[in-house]
Design a protein around this motif. Structure first.
Motif, short mmCIF file in Angstrom:
data_model
loop_
_atom_site.label_atom_id
_atom_site.label_comp_id
_atom_site.label_asym_id
_atom_site.label_seq_id
_atom_site.Cartn_x
_atom_site.Cartn_y
_atom_site.Cartn_z
N MET A 59 -40.33 25.07 -3.08
CA MET A 59 -39.14 24.51 -3.76
C MET A 59 -37.87 25.06 -3.12
SD MET A 59 -38.62 22.45 -6.49
CE MET A 59 -40.12 22.61 -7.45
N GLN A 60 -36.90 24.18 -2.87
CA GLN A 60 -35.66 24.56 -2.18
C GLN A 60 -34.49 24.65 -3.15
OE1 GLN A 60 -35.13 24.86 1.39
NE2 GLN A 60 -37.36 25.08 1.30
N LYS A 61 -33.56 25.56 -2.83
CA LYS A 61 -32.30 25.62 -3.59
C LYS A 61 -31.46 24.40 -3.19
CE LYS A 61 -31.81 30.64 -3.34
NZ LYS A 61 -31.19 31.70 -2.53
N VAL A 62 -30.88 23.71 -4.15
CA VAL A 62 -30.02 22.56 -3.84
C VAL A 62 -28.55 22.97 -3.96
CG1 VAL A 62 -29.32 20.26 -4.59
CG2 VAL A 62 -31.75 20.83 -4.42
N SER A 63 -28.19 23.59 -5.08
CA SER A 63 -26.81 24.05 -5.22
C SER A 63 -26.74 25.15 -6.26
CB SER A 63 -25.90 22.89 -5.65
OG SER A 63 -26.33 22.40 -6.89
N GLU A 64 -25.66 25.93 -6.20
CA GLU A 64 -25.50 27.04 -7.14
C GLU A 64 -25.05 26.49 -8.49
OE1 GLU A 64 -23.49 30.61 -5.61
OE2 GLU A 64 -22.43 30.70 -7.53
N LEU A 65 -25.75 26.91 -9.55
CA LEU A 65 -25.40 26.45 -10.90
C LEU A 65 -24.52 27.48 -11.59
CD1 LEU A 65 -25.99 24.36 -13.19
CD2 LEU A 65 -27.95 25.78 -13.82
N TYR A 66 -24.86 28.77 -11.41
CA TYR A 66 -24.17 29.82 -12.16
C TYR A 66 -24.38 31.16 -11.46
CZ TYR A 66 -23.28 33.09 -15.98
OH TYR A 66 -22.81 34.12 -16.75
N ARG A 67 -23.31 31.93 -11.32
CA ARG A 67 -23.43 33.26 -10.73
C ARG A 67 -23.15 34.29 -11.80
NH1 ARG A 67 -23.14 35.71 -5.52
NH2 ARG A 67 -22.15 37.75 -5.65
N GLU A 93 -34.70 20.56 -6.43
CA GLU A 93 -34.92 19.10 -6.41
C GLU A 93 -35.57 18.63 -7.71
OE1 GLU A 93 -37.52 19.96 -3.29
OE2 GLU A 93 -35.74 21.02 -2.61
N ASP A 94 -36.23 19.56 -8.40
CA ASP A 94 -36.87 19.22 -9.68
C ASP A 94 -35.90 19.51 -10.82
OD1 ASP A 94 -38.30 19.23 -12.04
OD2 ASP A 94 -40.12 20.05 -11.13
N PRO A 95 -35.51 18.47 -11.59
CA PRO A 95 -34.50 18.69 -12.64
C PRO A 95 -34.95 19.67 -13.73
CG PRO A 95 -35.44 16.47 -12.79
CD PRO A 95 -35.95 17.07 -11.50
N ASN A 96 -36.26 19.92 -13.82
CA ASN A 96 -36.76 20.84 -14.85
C ASN A 96 -36.99 22.26 -14.35
OD1 ASN A 96 -36.85 18.98 -17.03
ND2 ASN A 96 -38.61 18.02 -16.01
N LYS A 97 -36.64 22.51 -13.06
CA LYS A 97 -36.89 23.84 -12.49
C LYS A 97 -35.62 24.41 -11.85
CE LYS A 97 -41.60 23.72 -12.72
NZ LYS A 97 -41.71 22.55 -13.58
N LEU A 98 -35.45 25.71 -12.01
CA LEU A 98 -34.33 26.42 -11.40
C LEU A 98 -34.87 27.55 -10.54
CD1 LEU A 98 -32.12 26.85 -14.62
CD2 LEU A 98 -31.80 25.13 -12.83
#
Ligand code: TMP
Ligand code: ASP
Length: 237
Positions: free
Chosen positions: A1-9, A19-24
């Motif tokens: 699974m790849q990182k797509v973008s930063e959500l929160y630091r 890429e999976d909307p249910n996984k971080l």
């Protein structure tokens, strides 16, 4: 699974969308923070140690029937987790008096608390994580009455699983903080982390501090102590 973008630091971890909307993806950094971000230092290997420590503890909790966010270890510093809608209150159970309880109530550090106490804190650095109660959580819409009850029951359950686990390694689980979230099916799930950054652990005989109080109090050997804790519970890092 790849990182797509930063959500929160956050102060010690960064959360990435995948890429999976249910996984971080949680990335555990070497940043170590205390006093609501007033004191921050980079401690070599801390991210890796906490990532692997957290994965190990969450696995034990899953095996004992506690639903957790953790899916798998991705690398030294990264874990794949389920996406949760986090509840902004921290759940703290204390078996012995320490930290803010001593400051607030003037009790001696190390006093055994029987039964263990339970407290909620609002997750808000600017306000220094004030203690709040159940009615605050409900009135302000942070959690429902049912979710609050579940978080309490689960936090005590975690205490009953982890206290003997650490005691087997010659340590007292003095206190700890948990954070919960709601998954896609509406279940309350244990999120965030369980590491020596968010709990207090003392050697049972010498009462030596083996947790983040070493950093808060400038006692040194912080990461070395976390590695010792891991080794005492069967995880060699
Ligand atoms: P306290 O004594 O400062 O209230 O902390 C109780 C426990 O909860 C201690 O193990 C540290 C942990 N904790 C955190 O990890 N983060 C927090 O923001 C707070 C308030 C406590
Ligand atoms: N986790 C909080 C902070 O980093 C509080 C603490 O651990 O002292 O600032």
């Amino acid at each position: 699974m790849q990182k797509v973008s930063e959500l929160y630091r956050g102060k010690a971890k960064t959360v990435f969308v995948t890429e999976d909307p249910n996984k971080l993806i949680l990335e555990f950094r070497d940043d170590t923070s205390a006093f609501d971000g007033e004191k921050i230092e980079q401690l070599s290997r801390k991210g890796e140690v906490n990532n692997k420590f957290n994965h190990y503890i969450m696995q034990q909790l899953e095996e004992a029937g506690v639903k957790t966010q953790v899916e798998s270890l991705l690398s030294d510093n990264e874990s794949l987790v389920k996406k949760l809608d986090m509840i902004p209150v921290e759940c703290v159970v204390r078996n012995f008096a320490a930290g803010s309880l001593c400051r607030r109530l003037g009790v001696e550090e190390g006093l055994a608390l029987s039964p263990p106490t339970f407290e909620f804190f609002l997750k808000n650095d600017a306000l220094h994580d004030p203690m709040v109660n159940e009615t605050h959580a409900i009135s302000f819409g942070w959690a429902t009455e049912d979710q609050i009850e579940q978080m309490k029951v689960l936090t005590f359950k975690v205490n009953s699983i982890l206290s003997p686990l650490f005691l087997d390694g010659g340590m007292l689980l003095v206190d700890f903080k948990l954070e919960f979230g709601v998954d896609a099916d509406g279940n309350i799930v244990l999120g965030d982390e369980f590491t020596p950054d968010g709990c207090r652990l003392w050697d049972k005989d010498t009462k030596k501090k083996l947790d983040k109080d070493r950093f808060r109090q400038g006692l040194g050997s912080v990461v070395e102590s976390y590695i010792e804790v891991a080794s005492r519970i069967g995880l060699d890092l």
